[in-house]
Structures are given as structure tokens and as C-alpha cells.
Design a protein around this motif. Structure first.
Motif, PDB file in Angstrom:
ATOM      1  N   THR A  90      19.489 -78.558 103.525  1.00 32.20           N
ATOM      2  CA  THR A  90      20.825 -78.835 104.047  1.00 32.20           C
ATOM      3  C   THR A  90      21.506 -77.513 104.394  1.00 32.20           C
ATOM      4  OG1 THR A  90      21.867 -78.741 101.864  1.00 32.20           O
ATOM      5  CG2 THR A  90      21.072 -80.902 102.593  1.00 32.20           C
ATOM      6  N   VAL A  91      22.592 -77.593 105.129  1.00 32.81           N
ATOM      7  CA  VAL A  91      23.368 -76.390 105.460  1.00 32.81           C
ATOM      8  C   VAL A  91      23.913 -75.781 104.172  1.00 32.81           C
ATOM      9  CG1 VAL A  91      25.452 -75.540 106.615  1.00 32.81           C
ATOM     10  CG2 VAL A  91      23.992 -77.229 107.750  1.00 32.81           C
ATOM     11  N   THR A  92      23.849 -74.466 104.077  1.00 33.16           N
ATOM     12  CA  THR A  92      24.451 -73.744 102.960  1.00 33.16           C
ATOM     13  C   THR A  92      25.669 -73.004 103.475  1.00 33.16           C
ATOM     14  OG1 THR A  92      22.385 -73.465 101.743  1.00 33.16           O
ATOM     15  CG2 THR A  92      24.126 -71.876 101.292  1.00 33.16           C
ATOM     16  N   ASP A  93      26.795 -73.175 102.780  1.00 37.93           N
ATOM     17  CA  ASP A  93      28.019 -72.454 103.090  1.00 37.93           C
ATOM     18  C   ASP A  93      28.207 -71.369 102.041  1.00 37.93           C
ATOM     19  OD1 ASP A  93      28.634 -74.134 105.274  1.00 37.93           O
ATOM     20  OD2 ASP A  93      29.534 -75.593 103.933  1.00 37.93           O
ATOM     21  N   MET A  94      28.350 -70.126 102.503  1.00 38.89           N
ATOM     22  CA  MET A  94      28.462 -68.991 101.593  1.00 38.89           C
ATOM     23  C   MET A  94      29.728 -68.205 101.911  1.00 38.89           C
ATOM     24  SD  MET A  94      25.613 -66.075 100.709  1.00 38.89           S
ATOM     25  CE  MET A  94      25.571 -65.298 102.305  1.00 38.89           C
ATOM     26  N   LEU A  95      30.577 -68.044 100.909  1.00 43.76           N
ATOM     27  CA  LEU A  95      31.749 -67.180 101.018  1.00 43.76           C
ATOM     28  C   LEU A  95      31.281 -65.743 100.895  1.00 43.76           C
ATOM     29  CD1 LEU A  95      34.896 -66.984 101.069  1.00 43.76           C
ATOM     30  CD2 LEU A  95      34.776 -66.932  98.569  1.00 43.76           C
ATOM     31  N   VAL A  96      31.731 -64.888 101.807  1.00 41.89           N
ATOM     32  CA  VAL A  96      31.309 -63.492 101.838  1.00 41.89           C
ATOM     33  C   VAL A  96      32.554 -62.610 101.757  1.00 41.89           C
ATOM     34  CG1 VAL A  96      30.126 -61.733 103.210  1.00 41.89           C
ATOM     35  CG2 VAL A  96      29.334 -64.106 103.284  1.00 41.89           C
ATOM     36  N   GLU A 126      30.404 -52.746  99.663  1.00 37.96           N
ATOM     37  CA  GLU A 126      30.357 -53.488  98.399  1.00 37.96           C
ATOM     38  C   GLU A 126      30.483 -54.967  98.775  1.00 37.96           C
ATOM     39  OE1 GLU A 126      32.979 -54.008  94.313  1.00 37.96           O
ATOM     40  OE2 GLU A 126      33.277 -52.223  95.545  1.00 37.96           O
ATOM     41  N   SER A 127      29.656 -55.818  98.179  1.00 41.06           N
ATOM     42  CA  SER A 127      29.575 -57.203  98.642  1.00 41.06           C
ATOM     43  C   SER A 127      29.594 -58.204  97.499  1.00 41.06           C
ATOM     44  CB  SER A 127      28.263 -57.418  99.417  1.00 41.06           C
ATOM     45  OG  SER A 127      28.130 -56.485 100.462  1.00 41.06           O
ATOM     46  N   ILE A 128      30.244 -59.337  97.750  1.00 38.89           N
ATOM     47  CA  ILE A 128      30.187 -60.491  96.852  1.00 38.89           C
ATOM     48  C   ILE A 128      29.830 -61.688  97.720  1.00 38.89           C
ATOM     49  CG2 ILE A 128      31.430 -62.043  95.303  1.00 38.89           C
ATOM     50  CD1 ILE A 128      33.297 -59.705  94.628  1.00 38.89           C
ATOM     51  N   TYR A 129      28.803 -62.430  97.287  1.00 38.35           N
ATOM     52  CA  TYR A 129      28.369 -63.642  97.972  1.00 38.35           C
ATOM     53  C   TYR A 129      28.510 -64.796  96.993  1.00 38.35           C
ATOM     54  CZ  TYR A 129      26.197 -60.046 100.847  1.00 38.35           C
ATOM     55  OH  TYR A 129      25.971 -58.938 101.606  1.00 38.35           O
ATOM     56  N   TYR A 130      29.257 -65.831  97.382  1.00 42.62           N
ATOM     57  CA  TYR A 130      29.504 -66.987  96.527  1.00 42.62           C
ATOM     58  C   TYR A 130      29.015 -68.230  97.258  1.00 42.62           C
ATOM     59  CZ  TYR A 130      31.962 -70.384  93.617  1.00 42.62           C
ATOM     60  OH  TYR A 130      32.267 -71.435  92.796  1.00 42.62           O
ATOM     61  N   GLY A 168      28.150 -72.632  93.385  1.00 44.39           N
ATOM     62  CA  GLY A 168      28.838 -72.116  92.202  1.00 44.39           C
ATOM     63  C   GLY A 168      28.278 -70.793  91.708  1.00 44.39           C
ATOM     64  N   ASP A 169      27.083 -70.405  92.179  1.00 39.55           N
ATOM     65  CA  ASP A 169      26.495 -69.114  91.799  1.00 39.55           C
ATOM     66  C   ASP A 169      27.021 -68.031  92.724  1.00 39.55           C
ATOM     67  OD1 ASP A 169      24.913 -70.418  89.907  1.00 39.55           O
ATOM     68  OD2 ASP A 169      23.120 -70.415  91.172  1.00 39.55           O
ATOM     69  N   CYS A 170      27.040 -66.783  92.224  1.00 48.44           N
ATOM     70  CA  CYS A 170      27.447 -65.675  93.069  1.00 48.44           C
ATOM     71  C   CYS A 170      26.626 -64.437  92.763  1.00 48.44           C
ATOM     72  CB  CYS A 170      28.941 -65.395  92.955  1.00 48.44           C
ATOM     73  SG  CYS A 170      29.520 -65.007  91.316  1.00 48.44           S
ATOM     74  N   PHE A 171      26.683 -63.478  93.665  1.00 43.34           N
ATOM     75  CA  PHE A 171      25.928 -62.233  93.584  1.00 43.34           C
ATOM     76  C   PHE A 171      26.852 -61.120  94.058  1.00 43.34           C
ATOM     77  CE2 PHE A 171      23.227 -59.197  96.040  1.00 43.34           C
ATOM     78  CZ  PHE A 171      22.464 -58.701  94.990  1.00 43.34           C
ATOM     79  N   LYS A 172      26.958 -60.057  93.285  1.00 42.28           N
ATOM     80  CA  LYS A 172      27.762 -58.894  93.668  1.00 42.28           C
ATOM     81  C   LYS A 172      26.860 -57.681  93.668  1.00 42.28           C
ATOM     82  CE  LYS A 172      31.760 -56.073  92.574  1.00 42.28           C
ATOM     83  NZ  LYS A 172      32.882 -55.806  91.695  1.00 42.28           N
ATOM     84  N   CYS A 173      27.035 -56.807  94.663  1.00 42.53           N
ATOM     85  CA  CYS A 173      26.223 -55.596  94.703  1.00 42.53           C
ATOM     86  C   CYS A 173      27.020 -54.440  95.294  1.00 42.53           C
ATOM     87  CB  CYS A 173      24.939 -55.828  95.502  1.00 42.53           C
ATOM     88  SG  CYS A 173      25.184 -56.220  97.233  1.00 42.53           S
ATOM     89  N   ALA A 174      26.586 -53.259  94.939  1.00 43.07           N
ATOM     90  CA  ALA A 174      27.183 -52.037  95.466  1.00 43.07           C
ATOM     91  C   ALA A 174      26.723 -51.827  96.902  1.00 43.07           C
ATOM     92  CB  ALA A 174      26.768 -50.846  94.606  1.00 43.07           C
ATOM     93  N   GLY A 175      27.498 -51.071  97.654  1.00 46.63           N
ATOM     94  CA  GLY A 175      27.071 -50.699  98.995  1.00 46.63           C
ATOM     95  C   GLY A 175      25.737 -49.984  98.944  1.00 46.63           C
ATOM     96  N   GLY A 176      24.891 -50.206  99.946  1.00 52.24           N
ATOM     97  CA  GLY A 176      23.588 -49.561 100.008  1.00 52.24           C
ATOM     98  C   GLY A 176      22.487 -50.293  99.257  1.00 52.24           C
ATOM     99  N   THR A 177      22.792 -51.461  98.688  1.00 58.28           N
ATOM    100  CA  THR A 177      21.800 -52.236  97.940  1.00 58.28           C
ATOM    101  C   THR A 177      20.950 -53.065  98.901  1.00 58.28           C
ATOM    102  OG1 THR A 177      23.283 -52.407  96.044  1.00 58.28           O
ATOM    103  CG2 THR A 177      21.471 -53.986  96.149  1.00 58.28           C
ATOM    104  N   PRO A 178      19.623 -52.853  98.932  1.00 58.49           N
ATOM    105  CA  PRO A 178      18.774 -53.664  99.800  1.00 58.49           C
ATOM    106  C   PRO A 178      18.652 -55.091  99.262  1.00 58.49           C
ATOM    107  CG  PRO A 178      17.588 -51.710  99.018  1.00 58.49           C
ATOM    108  CD  PRO A 178      18.877 -51.781  98.284  1.00 58.49           C
ATOM    109  N   LYS A 179      18.734 -56.076 100.183  1.00 51.00           N
ATOM    110  CA  LYS A 179      18.652 -57.476  99.791  1.00 51.00           C
ATOM    111  C   LYS A 179      18.464 -58.326 101.037  1.00 51.00           C
ATOM    112  CE  LYS A 179      23.495 -57.286 100.328  1.00 51.00           C
ATOM    113  NZ  LYS A 179      23.533 -55.978 100.914  1.00 51.00           N
TER     114      LYS A 179
END
Length: 123
Positions: free
Chosen positions: A110-116, A67-71, A91-102
């Protein structure tokens, strides 16, 4: 191992870089591991880190069992799923269940920093 752990913004004590399969042109860093990991906390399962994606960097299209959240902390990433493609900004985020293709790709200049935040399947 302790029941809690603090990570400070300043310095890198406790965090570490690692190789993430299917990721390219980026630097994944781990802040917290599940119980038993180098940055683990007793009785926990969640994983947390920050990935620094250079322009053009990203992760290959595929699925993992977590299960994943990307912020998005800074920059922008293009997210592709089975049904859509969208640009995520700071400020945007994405949450998905395990097994979700993406996949995600830094399509900005510029460099993007993403909290995982990742949660392994519970036994």
C-alpha cells in the motif's frame, strides 16, 4: 513574510509538490520551507513535508548534509543504513545526523506516507 504559518489538513493551499533528487515512485510535498522559501517563516531553518511512496518507491542509498527525522504516518518502509536493515511501520521514526548514508523503500503493498523534517547545517 510572517513569523508563523498554519497549514490545514483540508485542501492543499500552501503545500506543493517538488522533485526530490534520488527519489523514485513517490510524490514529495513540501509543507514548510526555511526562511526565504515559498512556505517560509521568518527566521526559521527547518524544512517539513510529507512524501507519499507507492509500493516499490523509495530513495536511493546515499547521504545528505541535513539532520533528518522520518516518521511513518501510514504503511511501512524498509530502512537500510551502513550497519542494518529494518522495517519501519506506522508510528515508527528514524532520526539521523547530516551526512548519514541511508535509503528507504516501500516494501509493502500500500502507499506509505512519511513525514519528513529536515534541518540544514547551521552556519
Amino acid at each position: 513574510m510572517a513569523n508563523y504559518r498554519i497549514q490545514r489538513k483540508e485542501g492543499t493551499e500552501g503545500s506543493y509538490e517538488y522533485t526530490a533528487p534520488g527519489h523514485n515512485i513517490c510524490t514529495p510535498t513540501r509543507l514548510f520551507d526555511p526562511d526565504g522559501g515559498p512556505n517560509g517563516v521568518d527566521g526559521t531553518k527547518m524544512i517539513m513535508g510529507i512524501t507519499h511512496f507507492q509500493p516499490g518507491g523509495g530513495c536511493d542509498y546515499g547521504a545528505n548534509p541535513l539532520e533528518s527525522i522520518y516518521y511513518i504516518l501510514s504503511g511501512e518502509m524498509t530502512l537500510k543504513t551502513e550497519t542494518e536493515e529494518t522495517v519501519l511501520h506506522a508510528g515508527d521514526c528514524f532520526k539521523c545526523a547530516g551526512g548519514t548514508p541511508k535509503s528507504v523503500t516501500n516494501t509493502g503493498d500500500t502507499v506509505t506516507d512519511m513525514l519528513v523534517c529536515l534541518l540544514p547545517p547551521q552556519a
